[in-house]
Design an enzyme around this catalytic site. Structure first.
Site, mmCIF file in Angstrom:
data_model
loop_
_atom_site.group_PDB
_atom_site.id
_atom_site.type_symbol
_atom_site.label_atom_id
_atom_site.label_comp_id
_atom_site.label_asym_id
_atom_site.label_seq_id
_atom_site.Cartn_x
_atom_site.Cartn_y
_atom_site.Cartn_z
ATOM 1 N N HIS A 89 -7.250 6.134 10.054
ATOM 2 C CA HIS A 89 -6.135 5.473 9.358
ATOM 3 C C HIS A 89 -6.669 4.706 8.135
ATOM 4 O O HIS A 89 -7.014 3.539 8.224
ATOM 5 C CB HIS A 89 -5.456 4.513 10.341
ATOM 6 C CG HIS A 89 -4.131 4.020 9.880
ATOM 7 N ND1 HIS A 89 -3.235 3.415 10.719
ATOM 8 C CD2 HIS A 89 -3.536 4.037 8.667
ATOM 9 C CE1 HIS A 89 -2.159 3.066 10.041
ATOM 10 N NE2 HIS A 89 -2.320 3.430 8.784
ATOM 11 N N GLN B 9 -4.832 3.420 18.389
ATOM 12 C CA GLN B 9 -5.900 3.288 17.387
ATOM 13 C C GLN B 9 -6.863 2.197 17.810
ATOM 14 O O GLN B 9 -6.401 1.075 18.040
ATOM 15 C CB GLN B 9 -5.301 2.995 16.012
ATOM 16 C CG GLN B 9 -4.638 4.226 15.435
ATOM 17 C CD GLN B 9 -4.160 4.074 14.001
ATOM 18 O OE1 GLN B 9 -3.625 5.002 13.451
ATOM 19 N NE2 GLN B 9 -4.331 2.930 13.376
ATOM 20 N N ASN C 40 0.817 -1.219 0.000
ATOM 21 C CA ASN C 40 0.000 0.000 0.000
ATOM 22 C C ASN C 40 0.850 1.269 0.000
ATOM 23 O O ASN C 40 0.354 2.345 0.339
ATOM 24 C CB ASN C 40 -1.017 -0.015 1.152
ATOM 25 C CG ASN C 40 -0.362 -0.268 2.496
ATOM 26 O OD1 ASN C 40 0.858 -0.194 2.614
ATOM 27 N ND2 ASN C 40 -1.157 -0.551 3.504
HETATM 28 P P1 NDP Z 1 10.365 1.853 3.689
HETATM 29 O O1 NDP Z 1 11.026 0.879 4.602
HETATM 30 O O2 NDP Z 1 10.435 1.623 2.227
HETATM 31 O O3 NDP Z 1 10.959 3.304 3.945
HETATM 32 C C1 NDP Z 1 11.270 3.809 5.184
HETATM 33 C C2 NDP Z 1 12.475 4.699 5.042
HETATM 34 O O4 NDP Z 1 12.726 5.340 6.299
HETATM 35 C C3 NDP Z 1 13.744 3.907 4.678
HETATM 36 O O5 NDP Z 1 14.368 4.538 3.588
HETATM 37 C C4 NDP Z 1 14.564 4.013 5.947
HETATM 38 O O6 NDP Z 1 15.930 4.122 5.742
HETATM 39 C C5 NDP Z 1 14.115 5.336 6.503
HETATM 40 N N1 NDP Z 1 14.424 5.443 7.933
HETATM 41 C C6 NDP Z 1 14.199 4.557 8.918
HETATM 42 N N2 NDP Z 1 14.610 5.051 10.082
HETATM 43 C C7 NDP Z 1 15.125 6.259 9.834
HETATM 44 C C8 NDP Z 1 15.724 7.244 10.649
HETATM 45 N N3 NDP Z 1 15.887 7.054 11.961
HETATM 46 N N4 NDP Z 1 16.143 8.400 10.064
HETATM 47 C C9 NDP Z 1 15.990 8.595 8.721
HETATM 48 N N5 NDP Z 1 15.428 7.675 7.900
HETATM 49 C C10 NDP Z 1 15.010 6.534 8.459
HETATM 50 O O7 NDP Z 1 8.862 1.942 4.164
HETATM 51 P P2 NDP Z 1 7.600 2.572 3.408
HETATM 52 O O8 NDP Z 1 8.044 3.818 2.725
HETATM 53 O O9 NDP Z 1 6.877 1.560 2.634
HETATM 54 O O10 NDP Z 1 6.700 2.920 4.681
HETATM 55 C C11 NDP Z 1 7.149 3.853 5.652
HETATM 56 C C12 NDP Z 1 6.219 3.813 6.840
HETATM 57 O O11 NDP Z 1 4.961 4.322 6.469
HETATM 58 C C13 NDP Z 1 5.889 2.401 7.349
HETATM 59 O O12 NDP Z 1 6.885 1.928 8.228
HETATM 60 C C14 NDP Z 1 4.601 2.611 8.068
HETATM 61 O O13 NDP Z 1 4.833 3.021 9.400
HETATM 62 C C15 NDP Z 1 3.966 3.768 7.317
HETATM 63 N N6 NDP Z 1 2.845 3.293 6.491
HETATM 64 C C16 NDP Z 1 1.622 3.874 6.704
HETATM 65 C C17 NDP Z 1 0.523 3.434 6.017
HETATM 66 C C18 NDP Z 1 -0.799 4.092 6.187
HETATM 67 O O14 NDP Z 1 -1.823 3.508 5.831
HETATM 68 N N7 NDP Z 1 -0.852 5.300 6.700
HETATM 69 C C19 NDP Z 1 0.608 2.300 5.094
HETATM 70 C C20 NDP Z 1 1.965 1.868 4.835
HETATM 71 C C21 NDP Z 1 3.020 2.314 5.562
HETATM 72 P P3 NDP Z 1 16.870 2.950 5.255
HETATM 73 O O15 NDP Z 1 15.996 1.800 4.900
HETATM 74 O O16 NDP Z 1 17.546 3.610 4.091
HETATM 75 O O17 NDP Z 1 17.737 2.643 6.399
#
Ligand code: NDP
Length: 411
Positions: A333, A314, A147
């Site tokens: 959400h 939630q 998603n």
């Molecule tokens: P990804 O894992 O693809 O992306 C998350 C990014 O955040 C990665 O690039 C990661 O870095 C980076 N990151 C993690 N920790 C840190 C930090 N401390 N400082 C800087 N960057 C950081 O996940 P998605 O993009 O798919 O999803 C992100 C979040 O969105 C999910 O974890 C979830 O909580 C939320 N979400 C919400 C939804 C909703 O319905 N509202 C649905 C789907 C997701 P790297 O991997 O480069 O280390």
């Protein structure tokens, strides 16, 4: 044979739909990075149906029961007397969605003596105490990418809704008014603004890509830098830390997972470093923002608006301050649970279950915890620890909404 305990949100107050506004949904075979969408052997539903609510059952019942497994589906998830807590004692597998999370706290792990697998139907397994999962040898998996684009679209909608003052203007129409000045005194163009994402993973990158045509200046911060050709193509400015990004951005979209490193990141101190009148869109997780700091910043004018679809807990209690704070454009959400997204994450859950029962490896990109440690996508994006503290407060919503004649999901 396994007992599968599945926690889903309630059916619509009008009952489970008999028909839908559209007859089909587009077929997506690959995500932008080339990863294939879920590939179960079969699916037990028609894409486009409501699958995430109790009667939708993620389309799993026939599949599980035909193999002799037991499926228990409930929305009653909070508090010690909930169906979830009662059924958890001998469950082998728990399935839950971030939209209506069954919080798997350390205490619940201690009670769940048979638990071997916790599946997140969606993305984001912060409702599971990952530290406890590692200690109890429970595998945690989610349907990575299912998603992400759904959320990115929601972010774009919310950025525009805030900057252009959409919802208050809509309210004037509904109220029978024609109050142009009232509407436009807080409305701006997005064009030319500095827009930054915190976390340039699947969602963050998709947000940047979608906002590029608005002729904005794009910024990002992340633990890992994006490839040079992507930076060049989108005209991105990289910031080594979040402070540097928020100082220059008019709009900030939060797209990092919730884990100990990001919990409480947007507190008074960081918000104090933002431009006066900046906007925050948070579709990641509520706990990345300090709840009361956000309210204070909107009331003082430090922030011009806050939108998002993530809350803690939630469902949030009825008196949660984000329901009533000024200049908000909150939704429940929902961004990652469109009918389009449900078809993908339900198929992903089915794929994970097929692998589990047939003793085949679960895709690495779906793994968060395995063999007592962070694994796959989890090892890349999470840090060890627990972010479920305070989850018990969710029971407050449930108790109040159990008054006779009152539907559980109505705010
Ligand atoms: P990804 O894992 O693809 O992306 C998350 C990014 O955040 C990665 O690039 C990661 O870095 C980076 N990151 C993690 N920790 C840190 C930090 N401390 N400082 C800087 N960057 C950081 O996940 P998605 O993009 O798919 O999803 C992100 C979040 O969105 C999910 O974890 C979830 O909580 C939320 N979400 C919400 C939804 C909703 O319905 N509202 C649905 C789907 C997701 P790297 O991997 O480069 O280390």
């Amino acid at each position: 044979m396994a007992k599968v305990l599945c926690v889903l949100y309630d059916d619509p107050v009008t009952g489970y739909p008999q028909s839908y506004p559209r007859d089909d949904i587009p077929v997506i075979e690959r995500y932008p990075d080339g990863q294939t969408t879920p590939t179960p052997k079969e699916i037990g539903f028609r894409p486009g149906e409501l699958l995430g609510s109790v009667s939708g059952e993620l389309g799993l019942r026939k599949f599980l029961e035909s193999q002799g497994h037991t499926l228990v589906v409930t929305s009653d998830k909070d508090g010690p007397r909930s169906t979830f807590e009662r059924e958890l004692k001998d469950a082998d597998i728990v399935i839950s969605q971030p939209f209506w999370p069954a919080y798997l706290t350390a205490e619940r792990f201690r009670k769940a003596r048979n638990l071997k697998l916790a599946i997140t139907a969606g993305i984001g397994s912060d409702h599971v105490d990952l530290q406890a999962a590692m200690e109890h040898g429970v595998t945690v998996a989610e349907v990575t990418y299912s998603n992400s684009i759904s959320v990115a679209e929601h972010v774009v909608m919310m950025v525009l809704a805030l900057v252009r003052n959409y919802l208050p203007s809509h309210e004037w129409v509904v109220k029978g008014g024609w109050n142009i000045a009232d509407c436009v005194m807080r409305a701006y163009d997005l064009e030319g603004m500095n827009v930054g994402v915190v976390g340039s993973g699947r969602i963050g990158r998709a947000v940047l890509r979608r906002l590029k045509p608005f002729d904005v200046k794009l910024h990002y911060t992340d633990r890992h830098r994006l490839p040079e050709d992507v930076e060049r193509e989108l005209g991105l400015t990289f910031h080594p830390d979040v402070e540097s990004l928020v100082r220059v951005c008019d709009v900030v979209s939060i797209n990092v997972p919730l884990h100990p490193e990001t919990e409480g990141l947007f507190n008074d101190e960081l918000i104090g470093k933002m431009k006066r009148g900046a906007y925050i869109v948070n579709t990641a997780r509520a706990k990345i923002c300090d709840r009361d700091a956000i309210v204070r910043a909107l009331e003082s004018g430090r922030l011009a608006g806050y939108a998002g679809d993530v809350w803690f807990p939630q469902p949030p209690p009825r008196n949660h301050p984000w329901r009533k704070m000024p200049y908000e454009a909150m939704t429940p959400h929902v961004s990652g649970s469109t009918l389009s997204a449900q078809a993908r994450y339900a198929a992903g859950v089915r794929e994970i279950l097929e692998c589990w029962f047939e003793n085949r490896p679960i895709r690495d990109e779906y793994l968060i915890v395995k063999d007592g440690q962070l694994a796959g996508a989890g090892a890349h994006s999470y840090s060890a620890g627990d972010t479920t503290a305070g989850a018990e407060e969710a029971a407050r919503f449930r108790q109040r909404s159990r008054r006779p004649g009152e539907a559980t999901q109505q705010p």
